[in-house]
Every structure is written in structure tokens, then in C-alpha cells.
Design an enzyme around this catalytic site. Structure first.
Site, PDB file in Angstrom:
ATOM      1  N   HIS A 198       0.871  -1.373   0.115  1.00 24.35           N
ATOM      2  CA  HIS A 198       0.213   0.004   0.068  1.00 24.35           C
ATOM      3  C   HIS A 198       0.850   1.492  -0.017  1.00 24.35           C
ATOM      4  O   HIS A 198       1.229   1.618   1.051  1.00 24.35           O
ATOM      5  CB  HIS A 198      -1.093   0.074   1.390  1.00 24.35           C
ATOM      6  CG  HIS A 198      -2.038   1.084   1.142  1.00 24.35           C
ATOM      7  ND1 HIS A 198      -3.314   0.549   1.358  1.00 24.35           N
ATOM      8  CD2 HIS A 198      -2.073   2.219   0.616  1.00 24.35           C
ATOM      9  CE1 HIS A 198      -4.096   1.729   1.199  1.00 24.35           C
ATOM     10  NE2 HIS A 198      -3.236   2.792   0.804  1.00 24.35           N
ATOM     11  N   ASN A 234      -4.762   5.834  -7.304  1.00 20.44           N
ATOM     12  CA  ASN A 234      -5.409   7.283  -7.406  1.00 20.44           C
ATOM     13  C   ASN A 234      -4.435   8.192  -7.892  1.00 20.44           C
ATOM     14  O   ASN A 234      -3.508   8.819  -7.406  1.00 20.44           O
ATOM     15  CB  ASN A 234      -5.754   7.795  -5.906  1.00 20.44           C
ATOM     16  CG  ASN A 234      -4.657   7.661  -4.845  1.00 20.44           C
ATOM     17  OD1 ASN A 234      -3.665   7.074  -5.029  1.00 20.44           O
ATOM     18  ND2 ASN A 234      -4.984   8.532  -3.815  1.00 20.44           N
ATOM     19  N   HIS A 250      -5.828  -0.472   5.241  1.00 24.27           N
ATOM     20  CA  HIS A 250      -5.359   0.369   6.384  1.00 24.27           C
ATOM     21  C   HIS A 250      -6.449   0.260   7.670  1.00 24.27           C
ATOM     22  O   HIS A 250      -7.096   1.420   7.816  1.00 24.27           O
ATOM     23  CB  HIS A 250      -4.969   1.895   6.018  1.00 24.27           C
ATOM     24  CG  HIS A 250      -6.127   2.348   5.085  1.00 24.27           C
ATOM     25  ND1 HIS A 250      -7.608   2.317   4.935  1.00 24.27           N
ATOM     26  CD2 HIS A 250      -5.741   3.126   3.816  1.00 24.27           C
ATOM     27  CE1 HIS A 250      -7.948   3.049   4.087  1.00 24.27           C
ATOM     28  NE2 HIS A 250      -6.778   3.304   3.406  1.00 24.27           N
ATOM     29  N   ASP A 257       0.766   2.764   3.571  1.00 23.52           N
ATOM     30  CA  ASP A 257       0.000   3.781   3.097  1.00 23.52           C
ATOM     31  C   ASP A 257       0.794   5.370   2.991  1.00 23.52           C
ATOM     32  O   ASP A 257       0.239   6.061   3.263  1.00 23.52           O
ATOM     33  CB  ASP A 257      -1.082   4.131   4.095  1.00 23.52           C
ATOM     34  CG  ASP A 257      -2.208   4.946   3.367  1.00 23.52           C
ATOM     35  OD1 ASP A 257      -2.125   5.191   2.327  1.00 23.52           O
ATOM     36  OD2 ASP A 257      -3.315   5.250   4.210  1.00 23.52           O
ATOM     37  N   HIS A 277       2.522  14.464   0.106  1.00 23.81           N
ATOM     38  CA  HIS A 277       2.114  15.571  -0.570  1.00 23.81           C
ATOM     39  C   HIS A 277       3.116  16.568  -0.672  1.00 23.81           C
ATOM     40  O   HIS A 277       4.205  16.549   0.163  1.00 23.81           O
ATOM     41  CB  HIS A 277       0.785  16.117   0.266  1.00 23.81           C
ATOM     42  CG  HIS A 277      -0.198  15.245   0.285  1.00 23.81           C
ATOM     43  ND1 HIS A 277      -1.113  14.888  -0.931  1.00 23.81           N
ATOM     44  CD2 HIS A 277      -0.904  14.515   1.408  1.00 23.81           C
ATOM     45  CE1 HIS A 277      -2.033  13.984  -0.573  1.00 23.81           C
ATOM     46  NE2 HIS A 277      -1.828  13.854   0.703  1.00 23.81           N
ATOM     47  N   GLY A 310      -2.788  12.378   4.646  1.00 19.63           N
ATOM     48  CA  GLY A 310      -1.637  11.257   3.823  1.00 19.63           C
ATOM     49  C   GLY A 310      -0.277  11.895   4.539  1.00 19.63           C
ATOM     50  O   GLY A 310      -0.037  12.925   4.562  1.00 19.63           O
TER      51      GLY A 310
HETATM   52  O1  DOR Z   1      -4.233   9.476   4.055  1.00 16.60           O
HETATM   53  C1  DOR Z   1      -4.560   9.151   2.761  1.00 16.60           C
HETATM   54  N1  DOR Z   1      -3.936   9.612   1.761  1.00 16.60           N
HETATM   55  N2  DOR Z   1      -5.400   8.100   2.818  1.00 16.60           N
HETATM   56  C2  DOR Z   1      -5.848   7.655   1.745  1.00 16.60           C
HETATM   57  O2  DOR Z   1      -6.908   6.752   1.478  1.00 16.60           O
HETATM   58  C3  DOR Z   1      -5.265   8.227   0.604  1.00 16.60           C
HETATM   59  C4  DOR Z   1      -3.921   8.873   0.793  1.00 16.60           C
HETATM   60  C5  DOR Z   1      -3.477   9.876  -0.529  1.00 16.60           C
HETATM   61  O3  DOR Z   1      -3.536   9.385  -1.553  1.00 16.60           O
HETATM   62  O4  DOR Z   1      -3.006  11.013  -0.205  1.00 16.60           O
END
Ligand code: DOR
Length: 356
Positions: free
Chosen positions: A50, A84, A221, A293, A297, A312
Site C-alpha cells: 500500500h 489514485n 489500513h 500507506d 504531499h 496522507g
Molecule cells: O491519508 C490518505 N492519503 N489516505 C488515503 O486513503 C489516500 C492517501 C492519499 O492518496 O493521499
């Protein structure tokens, strides 16, 4: 995460990526040309099912090159990349640019996921049959599949294609603009909360669908005590279900939050009781694997505190240290079990290439 990284230093342990199959951990010393490895432990390379590598579409956050370098530094030999992306890999045509970039830029092995639905839009199914030979499984991670009928069809398709369905479980009707767990911390700070039910209600729905369809179902998660209990009883009833949790849910609880975007992710860090239930789930084998996960960003997207930052957090470089601190040091599980949770178990469950 910072605390975990610091902890790794106090152990005096460091990670030395080996070849693609193994990782060396230890506090050796180098004298001249000689590396003293008498205190080293050799573990199988970690496998993370993940991660968000952000390419194509969001390379200002992370690239396949930077993400796999971080993974190698964290001891990983294979990661599975979530869909995504832009374009979302919902057909061979939209998967192709990602596969090409993996071929040219990845420094470790990367297996992509295919999307469950077209454009991850939650309505029409992706071209699962065509995607199947190239993907680890199917996921719409980043959002839950809201329509039960779509999810049932997806499970039947995934089963026919011989792949796992890995679900991000989140009922958006129960999220209501929350930014942290709906608990004491949210109330004390006047922050909108995300209820535990937003996660476990969809898990409950999907477990019934998995039973009905016979699909191989994996929950991404998990963060709540109720999720652990539901999955535990589904396993006891013989369902083909597995699940993962992430290091931040094992290391932190909402009492420890600060108003800083570094603590914001989806699902959110839950209560001390939830963390205790996750530790129990790890100890008794209900939780099959640990995945990061990893979801970086840009700095400005994380600068808005708990209310306004994007959800994230990165995790590939700190996961092992955080898990040693949260699980091995306090005696929840021995190091061998942690190695299984971070390598053998994910590799086997997703039938990934390598030495399973
Ligand atoms: O915190 C998260 N960020 N949870 C997710 O399910 C997606 C992820 C993201 O892609 O930033």
C-alpha cells in the site's frame, strides 16, 4: 514519525539495503575496508502492498524514482502502487504509462494496482479482466466504493480474474467533513470528527459480500477496534479475508496529536483503545500485514494544520523503526513475526513474485 526515526538511532540500528531479496539491519562498524557485521540481522526484503507513488499525474508530490529510493532506504524490495493517479489505471491504455515509468525509473520492484471502477468514479467497473495479468489486485484506494451493487459486481469480476480486491473502506455519508478521529481530542479542540463507523460499517457490508461471492477480500489500513473484531470473526467463520494496518496507527493515538498536518491522514489516528485493539489484532494474527500507506504531499499542502492540510503521510523510510518501537520493544511480537508481517505475509497473500 520523527520520534520513531530518532528511536532507530538510539537502538544504534541502521538499514543497509542488500540485493533485491534481503535487507541487513545492525549497528556494525567500518574499519578500513572491513565491515563488522557481527551484530547484524538479515531479513527478507520488505514488501509494502500500500504505497502512493503519485506518478503519473501528481509528480510534484512524489515520483516513481523518489518513492522507490525511499522504499529501498526503508528496507523494501517490492511495493504495490495505489491507483489514485491521473489517469487512474482502469484499462490497459491508462496503465501503460505507469508501467513504462516503473520500467525506466524504479530502483526496486513495483507492482501496480488496477482501479476497481472506471476513473475511480465508483459507478462502472474498470476493465478488470484485461488488467489482471499486470496488477497486484484491484483497489479504488483514496475512496470507498459507496454502491453495494457495484462492490458485489467488482468482487465477482475480481474473483473471475483471480485477483484480490483490496478495499479502502469509508462510508462518506458518515465522514461529514471530519479531520481527526471523532473522540476526546476532537471534542477538546473543537475539531470535526471522523466516526469509527465510517470505516467499520463498510467493512461489515463488504464481509457479507465477500461471503456471498467467495471473492478474495483484503481490507486496507484498518484503524478501529470494531474493524479488528469484525475481521477476526469473519476469519473464524472461514471467509477469504485479510487486512493490513499501518505503523502510525500502532505508534500514535489521538491523545498524542498536535495541530500539525504531519498527523493528518485517512483514516485518522484513533483512540488509545483502538490502538490497543490493533496491537491485540497483530499479536493474535487477525492483522496479517503492515503496510505504510505512504502518501506524500507537497509541503504547502501539509502546512494547514489538522483542519486544512491534505490527508496522507510518508512512511516508507520510518516504518520498520516505528514498528520495532511499537511492537518488538514492548514485547507485543518478536522480530521474526515483524519480518513476516512486513514481507512474507503480504508477498504470499498477493501472490507477488519473489521468494515466498
Ligand atoms: O491519508 C490518505 N492519503 N489516505 C488515503 O486513503 C489516500 C492517501 C492519499 O492518496 O493521499
Amino acid at each position: 514519525m520523527v520520534a520513531a526515526a530518532e528511536n532507530m538511532q538510539t537502538f544504534g540500528w541502521d538499514l543497509f539495503p542488500g540485493n533485491r531479496d534481503s535487507v541487513f539491519l545492525g549497528s556494525g562498524s567500518i574499519a578500513g575496508d572491513e565491515l563488522d557485521i557481527s551484530s547484524f540481522v538479515v531479513l527478507p526484503g520488505f514488501v509494502d502492498v500500500h504505497v502512493h507513488l503519485r506518478e503519473p499525474g501528481f509528480s510534484y508530490k512524489e515520483t516513481i524514482s523518489s518513492g522507490t529510493l525511499a522504499a529501498a532506504h526503508g528496507g523494501y524490495s517490492r511495493v504495490c502502487a495505489m491507483p489514485n493517479l491521473d489517469p487512474a489505471p482502469d484499462s490497459l491504455q491508462t496503465l501503460a504509462p505507469q508501467l513504462e515509468r516503473i520500467r525506466t525509473d524504479a530502483v526496486i520492484d513495483v507492482t501496480p494496482y488496477g482501479a476497481i471502477t472506471a476513473h475511480r468514479g465508483g459507478r462502472e467497473l474498470a476493465d478488470m479482466e484485461q488488467l489482471a495479468p499486470y496488477v497486484a489486485g484491484f483497489s479504488d484506494d483514496g475512496s470507498g466504493v459507496q454502491d453495494e451493487r457495484v462492490m458485489e459486481r467488482a468482487m465477482r469480476e475480481a474473483k473471475a480474474a483471480g485477483r484480490i480486491l483490496a478495499a479502502h473502506c469509508e462510508d462518506i455519508t458518515l465522514v461529514r467533513g471530519g479531520c481527526v478521529h471523532d473522540g476526546d481530542f476532537a471534542r477538546a479542540h473543537g475539531l470535526p470528527g471522523i466516526s469509527s463507523a465510517s470505516e467499520y460499517a463498510q467493512i461489515e457490508r463488504d464481509l457479507a459480500l465477500a461471503k456471498k461471492t467467495g471473492a478474495a477480500y483484503h481490507v486496507c489500513h484498518i484503524s478501529t477496534a470494531e474493524s479488528v473484531a469484525l475481521i477476526r470473526s469473519a476469519k473464524r467463520a472461514g471467509a477469504d479475508v485479510t487486512c493490513e494496518t499501518a505503523p502510525h496507527y500502532l505508534y500514535f493515538c489521538d491523545e498524542l496529536l498536535e495541530d500539525d498536518g504531519r498527523f493528518k491522514m485517512n483514516p485518522p489516528i484513533r483512540s488509545a483503545g483502538d490502538r490497543a485493539a490493533l496491537l491485540e489484532g497483530i499479536a493474535d494474527g487477525t492483522i496479517d500485514m503492515i503496510a505504510t500507506d505512504h502518501a506524500p504531499h507537497a509541503a504547502e499542502e501539509k502546512a494547514g494544520g489538522l483542519r486544512r492540510s491534505l490527508m496522507g503521510v510518508p512512511g516508507l523510510e520510518s516504518a520498520f523503526a516505528a514498528c520495532v518501537t511499537a511492537l518488538v520493544e514492548p514485547g507485543v511480537i518478536p522480530l521474526e513475526r515483524l519480518a513476516a508481517l512486513m514481507s512474507v505475509n503480504p508477498s504470499r497473500r498477493f501472490s507477488l513474485p519473489g521468494r515466498n
